[in-house]
Scaffold this motif. Structure first.
Motif, short mmCIF file in Angstrom:
data_model
loop_
_atom_site.label_atom_id
_atom_site.label_comp_id
_atom_site.label_asym_id
_atom_site.label_seq_id
_atom_site.Cartn_x
_atom_site.Cartn_y
_atom_site.Cartn_z
N ARG A 199 0.77 -1.08 0.01
CA ARG A 199 0.05 -0.01 -0.01
C ARG A 199 1.01 1.47 -0.03
N ALA A 200 0.35 2.28 -0.23
CA ALA A 200 1.06 3.63 -0.37
C ALA A 200 1.41 4.08 0.84
N SER A 201 0.70 3.66 1.72
CA SER A 201 1.20 3.85 3.27
C SER A 201 2.43 3.26 3.74
N GLY A 202 2.54 2.22 2.97
CA GLY A 202 3.99 1.32 3.49
C GLY A 202 3.22 0.20 4.32
N VAL A 203 2.11 0.26 4.76
CA VAL A 203 1.62 -0.77 5.52
C VAL A 203 1.01 -2.04 4.62
N PRO A 204 1.25 -3.34 4.99
CA PRO A 204 0.70 -4.45 4.33
C PRO A 204 -0.90 -4.53 4.57
N ALA A 205 -1.58 -5.26 3.47
CA ALA A 205 -2.91 -5.45 3.92
C ALA A 205 -3.27 -6.50 4.84
N GLU A 206 -4.20 -6.38 5.63
CA GLU A 206 -4.35 -7.18 6.97
C GLU A 206 -4.67 -8.60 6.54
N GLU A 207 -5.04 -8.96 5.59
CA GLU A 207 -5.19 -10.36 5.07
C GLU A 207 -3.80 -11.06 4.89
N VAL A 208 -2.87 -10.47 4.70
CA VAL A 208 -1.51 -11.13 3.96
C VAL A 208 -0.53 -10.47 5.14
N GLY A 209 -0.82 -9.68 5.77
CA GLY A 209 0.19 -8.59 6.63
C GLY A 209 1.41 -9.42 7.34
#
Length: 98
Positions: free
Chosen positions: A58-68
């Motif tokens: 993500r552009a925020s640098g944080v991964p998506a919850e489902e694959v974080g």
């Protein structure tokens, strides 16, 4: 570009991201020259299992919850520094030459 060509272009772009670097979904869309982050995300969810999907974030640098957790683990394995669950895009962002 038709749908199959677009899917292939997105997957080829993701395969081009070297270990130790990341790209955002928007970066991939801009590189391909079509669509946007949501379209790239949809392609990655459906077809991305065979490419280094964890290098797209993500552009925020944080991964998506489902694959974080898995994404962070794989990124660290690639040598990407992850601090407090976030990737520093300034230092790791993929900058393709073409």
């Amino acid at each position: 570009m038709d749908r199959e060509e677009y899917i292939e272009a997105v997957l080829v772009a993701v395969e081009s991201i070297p270990p130790g670097q990341v790209a955002t979904y928007g970066d991939i869309a801009a590189y391909v020259g079509q669509g946007g982050p949501r379209q790239v995300g949809a392609i990655m969810r459906e077809y991305g299992g065979g490419v280094p999907w964890w290098r797209v974030i993500r552009a925020s640098g944080v991964p998506a919850e489902e694959v974080g957790d898995e994404q962070i683990q794989r990124l660290r394995g690639d040598g990407v520094r992850v601090t407090n669950g976030k990737v520093d895009l300034k230092s790791t962002r993929w900058r393709p030459s073409s």
